[in-house]
Write a protein that holds these residues in place. Structure first.
Motif, mmCIF file in Angstrom:
data_model
loop_
_atom_site.group_PDB
_atom_site.id
_atom_site.type_symbol
_atom_site.label_atom_id
_atom_site.label_comp_id
_atom_site.label_asym_id
_atom_site.label_seq_id
_atom_site.Cartn_x
_atom_site.Cartn_y
_atom_site.Cartn_z
ATOM 1 N N PHE A 62 22.430 9.263 8.373
ATOM 2 C CA PHE A 62 21.092 9.781 8.072
ATOM 3 C C PHE A 62 20.093 9.210 9.079
ATOM 4 O O PHE A 62 19.979 7.986 9.210
ATOM 5 C CB PHE A 62 20.666 9.387 6.655
ATOM 6 N N CYS A 63 19.396 10.099 9.752
ATOM 7 C CA CYS A 63 18.439 9.644 10.756
ATOM 8 C C CYS A 63 17.019 9.950 10.295
ATOM 9 O O CYS A 63 16.680 11.102 10.016
ATOM 10 C CB CYS A 63 18.739 10.349 12.077
ATOM 11 N N GLY A 64 16.199 8.908 10.186
ATOM 12 C CA GLY A 64 14.809 9.078 9.769
ATOM 13 C C GLY A 64 13.861 8.960 10.940
ATOM 14 O O GLY A 64 14.277 8.989 12.107
ATOM 15 N N GLU A 65 12.586 8.811 10.601
ATOM 16 C CA GLU A 65 11.541 8.814 11.634
ATOM 17 C C GLU A 65 11.228 7.400 12.128
ATOM 18 O O GLU A 65 11.542 7.035 13.256
ATOM 19 C CB GLU A 65 10.293 9.462 11.029
ATOM 20 N N ALA A 66 10.635 6.608 11.251
ATOM 21 C CA ALA A 66 10.197 5.269 11.640
ATOM 22 C C ALA A 66 9.973 4.458 10.378
ATOM 23 O O ALA A 66 9.680 5.020 9.323
ATOM 24 C CB ALA A 66 8.894 5.359 12.419
ATOM 25 N N PRO A 67 10.080 3.136 10.488
ATOM 26 C CA PRO A 67 9.822 2.318 9.310
ATOM 27 C C PRO A 67 8.374 2.446 8.854
ATOM 28 O O PRO A 67 7.469 2.600 9.686
ATOM 29 C CB PRO A 67 10.068 0.881 9.813
ATOM 30 N N GLY A 68 8.165 2.408 7.565
ATOM 31 C CA GLY A 68 6.816 2.305 7.010
ATOM 32 C C GLY A 68 6.541 0.833 6.732
ATOM 33 O O GLY A 68 7.292 -0.051 7.163
ATOM 34 N N GLU A 69 5.479 0.616 5.965
ATOM 35 C CA GLU A 69 5.054 -0.765 5.726
ATOM 36 C C GLU A 69 6.140 -1.599 5.030
ATOM 37 O O GLU A 69 6.425 -2.721 5.430
ATOM 38 C CB GLU A 69 3.821 -0.709 4.838
ATOM 39 N N GLU A 70 6.742 -1.008 4.007
ATOM 40 C CA GLU A 70 7.726 -1.798 3.240
ATOM 41 C C GLU A 70 8.972 -2.086 4.042
ATOM 42 O O GLU A 70 9.575 -3.154 3.942
ATOM 43 C CB GLU A 70 8.077 -1.063 1.942
ATOM 44 N N GLU A 71 9.358 -1.095 4.859
ATOM 45 C CA GLU A 71 10.542 -1.293 5.709
ATOM 46 C C GLU A 71 10.252 -2.390 6.733
ATOM 47 O O GLU A 71 11.090 -3.265 6.980
ATOM 48 C CB GLU A 71 10.918 0.007 6.423
ATOM 49 N N ALA A 72 9.044 -2.348 7.330
ATOM 50 C CA ALA A 72 8.696 -3.352 8.351
ATOM 51 C C ALA A 72 8.649 -4.744 7.721
ATOM 52 O O ALA A 72 9.001 -5.737 8.346
ATOM 53 C CB ALA A 72 7.357 -3.006 8.988
ATOM 54 N N GLY A 132 12.491 -5.445 6.940
ATOM 55 C CA GLY A 132 13.451 -5.302 8.046
ATOM 56 C C GLY A 132 14.591 -4.358 7.711
ATOM 57 O O GLY A 132 15.598 -4.319 8.421
ATOM 58 N N ARG A 133 14.434 -3.566 6.626
ATOM 59 C CA ARG A 133 15.504 -2.635 6.212
ATOM 60 C C ARG A 133 14.967 -1.206 6.159
ATOM 61 O O ARG A 133 13.822 -0.985 5.754
ATOM 62 C CB ARG A 133 16.031 -3.036 4.827
ATOM 63 N N PRO A 134 15.812 -0.230 6.539
ATOM 64 C CA PRO A 134 15.331 1.150 6.536
ATOM 65 C C PRO A 134 15.279 1.728 5.116
ATOM 66 O O PRO A 134 16.076 1.324 4.250
ATOM 67 C CB PRO A 134 16.399 1.896 7.353
ATOM 68 N N PHE A 135 14.374 2.614 4.907
ATOM 69 C CA PHE A 135 14.331 3.411 3.674
ATOM 70 C C PHE A 135 14.374 2.566 2.395
ATOM 71 O O PHE A 135 15.237 2.769 1.546
ATOM 72 C CB PHE A 135 15.471 4.443 3.673
ATOM 73 N N VAL A 136 13.446 1.624 2.298
ATOM 74 C CA VAL A 136 13.362 0.862 1.052
ATOM 75 C C VAL A 136 12.084 1.182 0.271
ATOM 76 O O VAL A 136 11.917 0.731 -0.848
ATOM 77 C CB VAL A 136 13.452 -0.672 1.296
ATOM 78 N N GLY A 137 11.186 1.966 0.877
ATOM 79 C CA GLY A 137 9.952 2.350 0.177
ATOM 80 C C GLY A 137 10.199 3.563 -0.716
ATOM 81 O O GLY A 137 11.343 3.862 -1.078
ATOM 82 N N LYS A 138 9.126 4.271 -1.033
ATOM 83 C CA LYS A 138 9.234 5.412 -1.967
ATOM 84 C C LYS A 138 10.173 6.491 -1.429
ATOM 85 O O LYS A 138 11.004 7.038 -2.157
ATOM 86 C CB LYS A 138 7.845 6.014 -2.196
#
Ligand code: URA
Length: 289
Positions: A124-134, A137-143
């Motif tokens: 799965f390829c996403g766009e960019a980390p949001g605040e929670e990911e940054a 340090g993990r991808p796709f952990v926000g909403k």
């Protein structure tokens, strides 16, 4: 109205009808908008076409405040001779140590490399980390990530069984007062070799490109391409079948069952392609009752 402004207005309306609710505003457009603001008749408190999309004054302020950064050329590297786990470990360390990635972090931000199973069938390829990911340090952990987890679960999968990574390895515009802007073309060009190497290591059966940035990054930019038309169709990246679908953030914004069904149909195509069985119950998800 100035012809340029009419064109901007039309383009914003078109994008809005496509479900886009964030746009990158380039310098030339900003100048046009700045001119329009200073010469506008004072009595008309004109709402912008889509006020939540484009706030010229805020954007102009943010752009002025932003440091001018010239990007170095994209990184070139050879993966070490090793198995997928060893290669991914080497690449992870390379990206975490990448000075350009680190330079783009906010005070408490982390580089977000990606995670999952190096031998996954699905990438799965996403766009960019949001605040929670940054922050984590993990991808796709926000909403959006929580929704992606639900989609995986509906497919009978979990994040440990797939691989997920973003085009960009840092949170774009963390220092801007206007939310998270989409990555710029320069940012995408710089980070793309990292993502491509991740895909090369995993060698999945299918890449799922979530949203327009992922699609443009992997297939190359095309001003005539529309998410509404390309989603649900098979494309190819580096010899691997690629399914384009809507980004989970878009699903969250729309929150309607017909868009959910569209994404679900895309996921059922992915399941079929990768040999996952689909029950009758699964086939009926999000159908009108
Ligand atoms: N959106 C993305 O595209 N990636 C993330 O990791 C989180 C949100």
């Amino acid at each position: 109205m100035h012809a340029g402004l009419v064109a901007i207005r039309q383009e914003l309306k078109r994008l809005q009808s496509e479900g886009v609710d964030r746009v990158y505003v380039g310098d030339a457009t900003l100048q046009l908008l700045a001119g329009a603001r200073s010469s506008a008749a004072p009595a008309r408190p004109t709402p912008t076409v889509v006020p939540e999309i484009i706030k010229p004054a805020a954007v102009a302020k943010a752009v002025e405040a932003a440091p001018v950064s010239a990007f170095p050329p994209p990184p070139e590297f050879d993966l070490p001779e090793d198995g997928p786990a060893g290669q991914m470990q080497w690449l992870r360390q390379t990206v975490l140590d990448c000075p350009v990635c680190r330079e783009h972090l906010g005070a408490s931000g982390k580089v977000v490399f990606g995670e999952g199973n190096e031998q996954a069938d699905l990438f799965f390829c996403g766009e960019a980390p949001g605040e929670e990911e940054a922050r984590s340090g993990r991808p796709f952990v926000g909403k959006a990530g929580q929704l992606l987890d639900k989609i995986l679960s509906a497919m009978g999968l979990s994040r440990e069984k797939v691989y997920m990574a973003d085009i960009l390895k840092w949170q774009p515009g963390h220092d801007k007062p206007i939310g998270t802007p989409p990555p710029t073309a320069e940012e995408i060009a710089f980070c793309l070799p990292y993502l491509k190497a991740q895909i090369r290591i995993v060698r999945p059966k299918v890449v799922i490109a979530l949203g327009n940035t992922a699609v443009s990054g992997l297939l190359g930019p095309d001003p005539d391409r529309r998410m509404g038309s390309i989603r649900g169709t098979w494309q190819e990246f580096d010899g691997i079948p690629l399914m384009a679908t809507f980004h989970p953030s878009y699903l969250l914004r729309r929150d309607d069952s017909s868009t959910k069904r569209q994404v679900w149909e895309d996921m059922m195509q992915v399941m079929e392609k990768t040999g996952l069985s689909i029950s009758e119950k699964q086939r009926s998800y999000f159908l009108p009752k």
